[in-house]
Design a protein around this motif. Structure first.
Motif, PDB file in Angstrom:
ATOM      1  N   GLU A  21      20.475  23.259  -2.000  1.00 53.14           N
ATOM      2  CA  GLU A  21      20.099  21.899  -2.418  1.00 53.14           C
ATOM      3  C   GLU A  21      19.524  21.086  -1.257  1.00 53.14           C
ATOM      4  N   PHE A  22      19.792  21.515  -0.031  1.00 51.64           N
ATOM      5  CA  PHE A  22      19.304  20.787   1.145  1.00 51.64           C
ATOM      6  C   PHE A  22      18.204  21.553   1.871  1.00 51.64           C
ATOM      7  N   ASN A  23      17.471  22.395   1.135  1.00 50.36           N
ATOM      8  CA  ASN A  23      16.329  23.072   1.745  1.00 50.36           C
ATOM      9  C   ASN A  23      15.308  22.060   2.234  1.00 50.36           C
ATOM     10  N   PHE A  24      14.654  22.402   3.333  1.00 52.40           N
ATOM     11  CA  PHE A  24      13.740  21.456   3.968  1.00 52.40           C
ATOM     12  C   PHE A  24      12.445  21.258   3.176  1.00 52.40           C
ATOM     13  N   GLN A  25      11.802  22.351   2.746  1.00 51.90           N
ATOM     14  CA  GLN A  25      10.506  22.330   2.041  1.00 51.90           C
ATOM     15  C   GLN A  25       9.404  21.824   2.961  1.00 51.90           C
ATOM     16  N   ARG A  26       9.231  20.536   3.099  1.00 48.47           N
ATOM     17  CA  ARG A  26       8.247  19.961   4.022  1.00 48.47           C
ATOM     18  C   ARG A  26       8.687  18.555   4.369  1.00 48.47           C
ATOM     19  N   ARG A  27       8.162  18.037   5.484  1.00 49.96           N
ATOM     20  CA  ARG A  27       8.565  16.700   5.915  1.00 49.96           C
ATOM     21  C   ARG A  27       7.909  15.653   5.032  1.00 49.96           C
ATOM     22  N   THR A  28       8.715  14.856   4.391  1.00 56.21           N
ATOM     23  CA  THR A  28       8.214  13.739   3.590  1.00 56.21           C
ATOM     24  C   THR A  28       8.962  12.479   3.995  1.00 56.21           C
ATOM     25  N   LYS A  29       8.263  11.367   4.017  1.00 53.72           N
ATOM     26  CA  LYS A  29       8.900  10.088   4.353  1.00 53.72           C
ATOM     27  C   LYS A  29       8.107   8.965   3.693  1.00 53.72           C
ATOM     28  N   ARG A  30       8.837   7.852   3.527  1.00 50.63           N
ATOM     29  CA  ARG A  30       8.246   6.655   2.872  1.00 50.63           C
ATOM     30  C   ARG A  30       7.511   7.013   1.605  1.00 50.63           C
ATOM     31  N   PRO A  39      11.088   9.587   1.249  1.00 49.81           N
ATOM     32  CA  PRO A  39      11.551  10.971   1.361  1.00 49.81           C
ATOM     33  C   PRO A  39      11.695  11.547  -0.052  1.00 49.81           C
ATOM     34  N   LEU A  40      11.288  12.807  -0.198  1.00 52.08           N
ATOM     35  CA  LEU A  40      11.268  13.378  -1.547  1.00 52.08           C
ATOM     36  C   LEU A  40      12.356  14.408  -1.783  1.00 52.08           C
ATOM     37  N   ASN A  41      13.198  14.658  -0.782  1.00 51.61           N
ATOM     38  CA  ASN A  41      14.367  15.512  -1.053  1.00 51.61           C
ATOM     39  C   ASN A  41      15.534  15.047  -0.179  1.00 51.61           C
ATOM     40  N   TYR A  42      16.689  15.653  -0.397  1.00 51.78           N
ATOM     41  CA  TYR A  42      17.917  15.170   0.256  1.00 51.78           C
ATOM     42  C   TYR A  42      17.836  15.259   1.785  1.00 51.78           C
ATOM     43  N   LEU A  43      17.349  16.397   2.269  1.00 54.45           N
ATOM     44  CA  LEU A  43      17.324  16.576   3.722  1.00 54.45           C
ATOM     45  C   LEU A  43      16.376  15.583   4.393  1.00 54.45           C
ATOM     46  N   ASN A  44      15.206  15.373   3.795  1.00 59.51           N
ATOM     47  CA  ASN A  44      14.273  14.401   4.370  1.00 59.51           C
ATOM     48  C   ASN A  44      14.855  12.989   4.373  1.00 59.51           C
ATOM     49  N   THR A  45      15.662  12.673   3.379  1.00 63.62           N
ATOM     50  CA  THR A  45      16.316  11.356   3.348  1.00 63.62           C
ATOM     51  C   THR A  45      17.262  11.208   4.535  1.00 63.62           C
ATOM     52  N   LEU A  46      18.029  12.249   4.830  1.00 65.15           N
ATOM     53  CA  LEU A  46      18.951  12.194   5.968  1.00 65.15           C
ATOM     54  C   LEU A  46      18.186  12.076   7.285  1.00 65.15           C
ATOM     55  N   ILE A  47      17.092  12.840   7.412  1.00 65.78           N
ATOM     56  CA  ILE A  47      16.299  12.771   8.646  1.00 65.78           C
ATOM     57  C   ILE A  47      15.722  11.364   8.828  1.00 65.78           C
ATOM     58  N   SER A  48      15.156  10.798   7.778  1.00 64.79           N
ATOM     59  CA  SER A  48      14.549   9.465   7.891  1.00 64.79           C
ATOM     60  C   SER A  48      15.597   8.401   8.211  1.00 64.79           C
ATOM     61  N   PHE A  49      16.761   8.492   7.558  1.00 66.67           N
ATOM     62  CA  PHE A  49      17.809   7.506   7.809  1.00 66.67           C
ATOM     63  C   PHE A  49      18.304   7.613   9.255  1.00 66.67           C
TER      64      PHE A  49
END
Length: 330
Positions: A175-184, A186-196
């Motif tokens: 469920e926390f696979n990276f996929q690709r970097r997305t922000k503003r 964030p389009l998945n759980y991991l990107n949300t944690l990275i952005s926060f």
């Protein structure tokens, strides 16, 4: 050491006598001025000019985040350590392309070397990351041959893309696979944690720069343009792998954050209040962690080490000592 105050609730902040007073429908709380260095505001908070004047007098910074947890700006009180000499030297190092490129390369050096430190930590514990480590080491050799900031930024982007390939192996939760970097957004759980996490480290570095003579508006890797602050973004590159990324791996590895801590909306995926509080608690704990600083041979907290990084840059631009970035030892 002064504290960081986090406000997640809606309410009103104001001055009451000689202290800070927060009030909402759930109650009232006094925040001692003498023990506070910065306030991070995530809730809908109202305040007035008298309160801002009090913060200026008390040298307390406000950082604002919107309801989607994006950093939106800071109330940065009048610089109390202003130095015309240092500002001129900062500008000189920005306008001289060779001097600017040297500092920018050093920030990238600190960033990629700390990425490798993190990767080797997990590699030594059984997660095979050898190919990714070798790829980053090979690509990183080219950063010292770059002739422009744009060329350097391109290599930095390539290094970070390779680095992110390791996240799925380290975390190991589908469920926390990276996929690709997305922000503003964030389009998945991991990107949300990275952005926060990145937003927290950007504001923390800004608060530490405030305690030096440096002007945060003049950065070197990130162009000084119409953005308010850029030097904090430069310095944060060094600390993101060893603070933000490690916190993410730790929280997910210990199952302290799960998919239940997120919610979907039109702005993408955001953390619920419980998830934010869990992350912030870990972030504060990390900043207060004491480690041995190889440069001075003494113990210091991560927060102090961040401030020392700013001091090192100040020494470099005034010609006292050539700057070398902090590299974690583990």
């Amino acid at each position: 050491m002064k504290n960081t105050i986090y406000i997640f609730s809606d309410g009103e902040l104001k001055r009451k006598d000689n202290t800070i007073f927060f009030e909402n429908e759930n109650g009232k709380k006094f925040i001692p001025v003498e023990n506070t260095s910065e306030i991070m505001i995530f809730g809908e908070v109202t305040l007035n000019k008298r309160f801002l004047e009090f913060l200026t007098q008390s040298e307390i910074i406000l950082h604002f985040f919107n309801r989607y947890e994006y950093y939106v700006g800071s109330y940065y009180p009048r610089e109390h350590l202003n130095s015309g000499y240092v500002i001129l030297k900062q500008a000189e190092h920005y306008n001289d392309q060779n001097k600017r490129l040297f500092l920018a390369q050093k920030f990238i050096e600190g960033s990629y070397k700390n990425m490798i430190v993190v990767l080797k930590y997990y590699n030594n514990r059984g997660t095979d990351l050898n190919k990714i480590i070798l790829s980053i080491e090979e690509l990183s050799k080219k950063i010292y041959d770059t002739k422009s900031i744009s060329e350097l930024m391109a290599y930095e982007g390539n290094i970070r893309d390779i680095y992110y390939l390791a996240f799925d192996n380290i975390i190991g939760i589908e469920e926390f696979n990276f996929q690709r970097r997305t922000k503003r957004p964030p389009l998945n759980y991991l990107n949300t944690l990275i952005s926060f996490g990145n937003s927290l480290i950007y504001t923390t570095v800004l608060s530490e720069i405030y305690k030096t003579h440096l002007d945060p508006r003049i950065g070197y890797l990130h162009s000084t343009n119409f953005r308010s602050f850029t030097l904090n973004l430069d310095i944060a590159e060094i600390f993101k792998p060893i603070i933000v990324d490690r916190i993410i791996f730790s929280l997910l590895g210990r199952k302290k954050i799960s998919t239940d801590d997120f919610e979907n909306n039109l702005e993408g995926i955001i953390l619920k209040e419980k998830g934010m509080k869990t992350f912030v608690e870990e972030f504060q704990s990390k900043l207060e962690t004491v480690i041995n600083h190889p440069h001075i041979g003494k113990s210091a907290t991560y927060r102090t080490i961040i401030r020392m990084e700013a001091y090192k840059i100040e020494k470099h631009i005034i010609g006292d000592e050539e700057y070398n970035p902090f590299i974690s030892q583990w």
